[in-house]
Design a protein around this motif. Structure first.
Motif, PDB file in Angstrom:
ATOM      1  N   ILE A   1      -7.576  60.400  54.743  1.00 32.55           N
ATOM      2  CA  ILE A   1      -6.923  61.684  54.460  1.00 32.55           C
ATOM      3  C   ILE A   1      -6.332  61.688  53.059  1.00 32.55           C
ATOM      4  N   VAL A   2      -5.728  60.585  52.656  1.00 30.42           N
ATOM      5  CA  VAL A   2      -5.192  60.490  51.283  1.00 30.42           C
ATOM      6  C   VAL A   2      -6.311  60.713  50.264  1.00 30.42           C
ATOM      7  N   LEU A   3      -7.440  60.052  50.473  1.00 33.57           N
ATOM      8  CA  LEU A   3      -8.561  60.185  49.539  1.00 33.57           C
ATOM      9  C   LEU A   3      -9.132  61.603  49.565  1.00 33.57           C
ATOM     10  N   ALA A   4      -9.262  62.173  50.759  1.00 35.01           N
ATOM     11  CA  ALA A   4      -9.773  63.548  50.860  1.00 35.01           C
ATOM     12  C   ALA A   4      -8.830  64.526  50.167  1.00 35.01           C
ATOM     13  N   ARG A   5      -7.534  64.305  50.289  1.00 34.07           N
ATOM     14  CA  ARG A   5      -6.561  65.182  49.649  1.00 34.07           C
ATOM     15  C   ARG A   5      -6.641  65.068  48.124  1.00 34.07           C
ATOM     16  N   LEU A   6      -6.747  63.837  47.638  1.00 26.13           N
ATOM     17  CA  LEU A   6      -6.883  63.626  46.194  1.00 26.13           C
ATOM     18  C   LEU A   6      -8.139  64.302  45.663  1.00 26.13           C
ATOM     19  N   LEU A   7      -9.225  64.171  46.422  1.00 25.01           N
ATOM     20  CA  LEU A   7     -10.493  64.751  45.996  1.00 25.01           C
ATOM     21  C   LEU A   7     -10.420  66.280  45.989  1.00 25.01           C
ATOM     22  N   ALA A   8      -9.786  66.858  47.018  1.00 26.34           N
ATOM     23  CA  ALA A   8      -9.661  68.312  47.086  1.00 26.34           C
ATOM     24  C   ALA A   8      -8.778  68.847  45.967  1.00 26.34           C
ATOM     25  N   GLU A   9      -7.776  68.068  45.558  1.00 29.52           N
ATOM     26  CA  GLU A   9      -6.926  68.495  44.439  1.00 29.52           C
ATOM     27  C   GLU A   9      -7.683  68.423  43.126  1.00 29.52           C
ATOM     28  N   LEU A  10      -8.485  67.369  42.977  1.00 29.33           N
ATOM     29  CA  LEU A  10      -9.245  67.191  41.748  1.00 29.33           C
ATOM     30  C   LEU A  10     -10.379  68.200  41.646  1.00 29.33           C
ATOM     31  N   LEU A  11     -11.062  68.446  42.770  1.00 28.14           N
ATOM     32  CA  LEU A  11     -12.230  69.313  42.776  1.00 28.14           C
ATOM     33  C   LEU A  11     -12.168  70.195  44.031  1.00 28.14           C
ATOM     34  N   PRO A  12     -11.444  71.304  43.976  1.00 30.48           N
ATOM     35  CA  PRO A  12     -11.254  72.141  45.175  1.00 30.48           C
ATOM     36  C   PRO A  12     -12.482  72.959  45.545  1.00 30.48           C
ATOM     37  N   GLU A  13     -13.615  72.260  45.693  1.00 29.82           N
ATOM     38  CA  GLU A  13     -14.849  72.889  46.138  1.00 29.82           C
ATOM     39  C   GLU A  13     -14.792  73.112  47.648  1.00 29.82           C
ATOM     40  N   PRO A  14     -15.572  74.070  48.165  1.00 28.47           N
ATOM     41  CA  PRO A  14     -15.524  74.344  49.612  1.00 28.47           C
ATOM     42  C   PRO A  14     -15.748  73.111  50.483  1.00 28.47           C
TER      43      PRO A  14
ATOM     44  N   ALA B   1     -12.960  53.813  66.633  1.00 33.11           N
ATOM     45  CA  ALA B   1     -13.432  52.510  66.166  1.00 33.11           C
ATOM     46  C   ALA B   1     -14.701  52.106  66.907  1.00 33.11           C
ATOM     47  N   SER B   2     -15.653  51.573  66.169  1.00 31.13           N
ATOM     48  CA  SER B   2     -16.934  51.229  66.782  1.00 31.13           C
ATOM     49  C   SER B   2     -16.851  49.992  67.665  1.00 31.13           C
ATOM     50  N   SER B   3     -15.814  49.188  67.486  1.00 32.02           N
ATOM     51  CA  SER B   3     -15.651  47.998  68.315  1.00 32.02           C
ATOM     52  C   SER B   3     -14.203  47.556  68.233  1.00 32.02           C
ATOM     53  N   GLY B   4     -13.877  46.547  69.028  1.00 35.35           N
ATOM     54  CA  GLY B   4     -12.532  45.990  68.959  1.00 35.35           C
ATOM     55  C   GLY B   4     -11.655  46.412  70.117  1.00 35.35           C
ATOM     56  N   ALA B   5     -10.382  46.031  70.021  1.00 38.09           N
ATOM     57  CA  ALA B   5      -9.440  46.219  71.122  1.00 38.09           C
ATOM     58  C   ALA B   5      -8.750  47.567  71.097  1.00 38.09           C
ATOM     59  N   ARG B   6      -8.829  48.291  69.978  1.00 32.22           N
ATOM     60  CA  ARG B   6      -8.113  49.568  69.861  1.00 32.22           C
ATOM     61  C   ARG B   6      -9.078  50.735  69.786  1.00 32.22           C
ATOM     62  N   LEU B   7      -8.651  51.847  70.370  1.00 31.22           N
ATOM     63  CA  LEU B   7      -9.459  53.061  70.317  1.00 31.22           C
ATOM     64  C   LEU B   7      -9.471  53.641  68.909  1.00 31.22           C
ATOM     65  N   THR B   8      -8.325  53.603  68.247  1.00 30.64           N
ATOM     66  CA  THR B   8      -8.210  54.185  66.914  1.00 30.64           C
ATOM     67  C   THR B   8      -7.570  53.198  65.952  1.00 30.64           C
ATOM     68  N   ARG B   9      -7.762  53.474  64.648  1.00 30.31           N
ATOM     69  CA  ARG B   9      -7.090  52.717  63.586  1.00 30.31           C
ATOM     70  C   ARG B   9      -6.428  53.724  62.660  1.00 30.31           C
ATOM     71  N   GLY B  10      -5.121  53.883  62.840  1.00 32.30           N
ATOM     72  CA  GLY B  10      -4.386  54.865  62.066  1.00 32.30           C
ATOM     73  C   GLY B  10      -4.403  54.607  60.580  1.00 32.30           C
ATOM     74  N   ASP B  11      -4.488  53.323  60.179  1.00 27.49           N
ATOM     75  CA  ASP B  11      -4.487  53.015  58.748  1.00 27.49           C
ATOM     76  C   ASP B  11      -5.723  53.596  58.067  1.00 27.49           C
ATOM     77  N   LEU B  12      -6.884  53.499  58.728  1.00 31.85           N
ATOM     78  CA  LEU B  12      -8.103  54.046  58.140  1.00 31.85           C
ATOM     79  C   LEU B  12      -8.068  55.566  58.118  1.00 31.85           C
ATOM     80  N   CYS B  13      -7.568  56.178  59.193  1.00 37.59           N
ATOM     81  CA  CYS B  13      -7.456  57.638  59.217  1.00 37.59           C
ATOM     82  C   CYS B  13      -6.561  58.120  58.079  1.00 37.59           C
ATOM     83  N   SER B  14      -5.421  57.472  57.922  1.00 35.88           N
ATOM     84  CA  SER B  14      -4.477  57.891  56.878  1.00 35.88           C
ATOM     85  C   SER B  14      -5.059  57.698  55.488  1.00 35.88           C
ATOM     86  N   GLU B  15      -5.750  56.571  55.273  1.00 33.03           N
ATOM     87  CA  GLU B  15      -6.351  56.315  53.965  1.00 33.03           C
ATOM     88  C   GLU B  15      -7.422  57.351  53.651  1.00 33.03           C
TER      89      GLU B  15
END
Length: 408
Positions: free
Chosen positions: A210-223, A194-208
């Motif tokens: 990954i979900v989008l990247a997975r959907l994209l890779a399934e739709l278009l499995p380009e390298p 995270a670029s600022s704030g009280a937490r080092l990481t935000r798991g919700d953004l990481c998970s979201e």
């Protein structure tokens, strides 16, 4: 009993994406989303939770939107015609088979080439990931009013230019891929460091991301799509070990590797093999290969830094940016010693391109500390602190600065 607030956090973006597919209007869809969750908070405690909560929310939001349009039609005949057109379109859309996930269509809308890069990122963080305007402003180091105006202007442009809410067709899809991959990558990075704030990481953004990247890779499995998914999986597998139980920064060399998610590492390595086998090897695949070297090492001392430097050499050919050069310098310092790394970092600093980049100054401070040059390390830590808005990083840098000050 279901927690409507928890459901909102988990499902609101998916419900909004579906409402946008049906309504084709950001403002109307957001109003409908709000109405649907208000109705759920009122009705579910009394009547019980429906069998399919998300479908109920979509249906309720859609009816609310139509009711809004009909009420407006009493004062504006054009709104009545709009309501009839929208009702017909919603019927057709609800009967048409969906391609992929509605969030993916929303992502392509937010990343349309007609929109500028900053607008793409801000709108994606707001509409796809559900960040507040204040959170986005913090990530951009901007004022909330500035971000709010940017988002309003972007929505207006989408409406006025009739940018379609859809996943592009097969012919157009590859050309639109780079912008979407870049935004997913940036969303993940904001979650992972995270670029600022009280937490080092935000798991919700990481998970979201990954979900989008997975959907994209399934739709278009380009390298490149596979490479990005692999990269995110391998990095995210280490996220739990990046901070102590009290939220303090834990450097890679000091991390408890038993806390790394081995199942996720296995998936990331499997996806990497698929990406590597389908040339050309792109920048995300090369970054994933670097992350894989860390993931394979049973401990820090076993890391093959020579292989990592060679991968960075390839990455520089594909994407010669100052940040990649800085990361390569850090790898060189592990492979050939801190003096060799410092020469490269100082050359970057002399060029001026990263003079306000906090990670350059913190990396330089670490190298100077390792070399016993404590006065220089103190000055570099101080500069890094001036540029750091994230609290765990600030505490880490302050501790390091205190250590070198004691030796000056």
């Amino acid at each position: 009993m279901i927690d409507v607030g928890a459901l909102y956090r988990a499902e609101s973006r998916r419900v909004l994406a579906t409402l946008l597919r049906l309504l084709r209007d950001f403002d109307l869809a957001e109003e409908a989303l709000h109405d649907a969750f208000v109705a759920a908070a009122e009705q579910w405690p009394r009547d019980g939770v429906p069998h399919q909560p998300r479908a109920w929310l979509v249906a309720t939001g859609r009816l609310s939107a139509l009711a809004r349009l009909r009420r407006r039609a009493r004062f504006d005949r054009a709104q009545g015609e709009l309501a009839r057109q929208m009702e017909a379109r919603m019927q057709a859309d609800s009967e048409a088979p969906a391609l992929g996930d509605d969030r993916l269509a929303l992502l392509f809308t937010c990343c349309h080439p007609s929109l500028g890069s900053d607008a793409q990122i801000a709108l994606t963080l707001r509409e796809v990931c559900g960040l507040t305007t204040e959170e986005i402003a913090s990530a951009f180091l901007a004022k909330p009013a500035t971000i709010a105006q940017r988002i309003v202007r972007t929505k207006r442009m989408i409406r006025e230019e009739r940018i379609p809410y859809e996943i592009p067709g097969t012919a157009e899809l590859p050309g639109r891929l780079d912008a979407v991959l870049h935004v997913i990558y940036l969303v993940f990075n904001e979650g992972y460091a995270a670029s600022s704030g009280a937490r080092l990481t935000r798991g919700d953004l990481c998970s979201e991301a990954i979900v989008l990247a997975r959907l994209l890779a399934e739709l278009l499995p380009e390298p490149d799509a596979l490479g990005l998914l692999s990269l995110l999986l391998l990095h995210d597998a280490r996220r739990a070990a990046r901070a102590s139980d009290t939220g303090e920064v834990v450097l890679l060399a000091d991390q408890d590797r038993s806390r790394w998610d081995r199942a996720q590492i296995g998936e990331g390595l499997s996806v990497l093999r698929r990406a590597w086998a389908r040339p050309p090897v792109g920048t995300y695949t090369l970054q994933a290969a670097i992350a894989a070297e860390h993931a394979r090492a049973p401990d820090s001392a076993s890391t093959d830094w020579g292989a990592i430097v060679r991968l960075y050499d390839l990455l520089l050919i594909a994407d010669r940016t100052p940040v990649v050069e800085l990361n390569r310098a850090a790898a060189v310092s592990e492979h050939a010693g801190p003096e060799a790394g410092l020469v490269l970092v100082d050359a970057l600093l002399a060029r001026g391109e990263l003079r306000d980049y906090r990670f350059l100054h913190s990396a330089r401070a670490e190298l100077l500390r390792r070399l016993g040059r404590h006065e220089g390390a103190r000055a570099a830590y101080r500069r890094a602190l001036e540029l750091t808005a994230q609290e765990p990083e600030r505490r880490f840098l302050e501790r390091r600065m205190e250590e070198v000050e004691a030796r000056c």
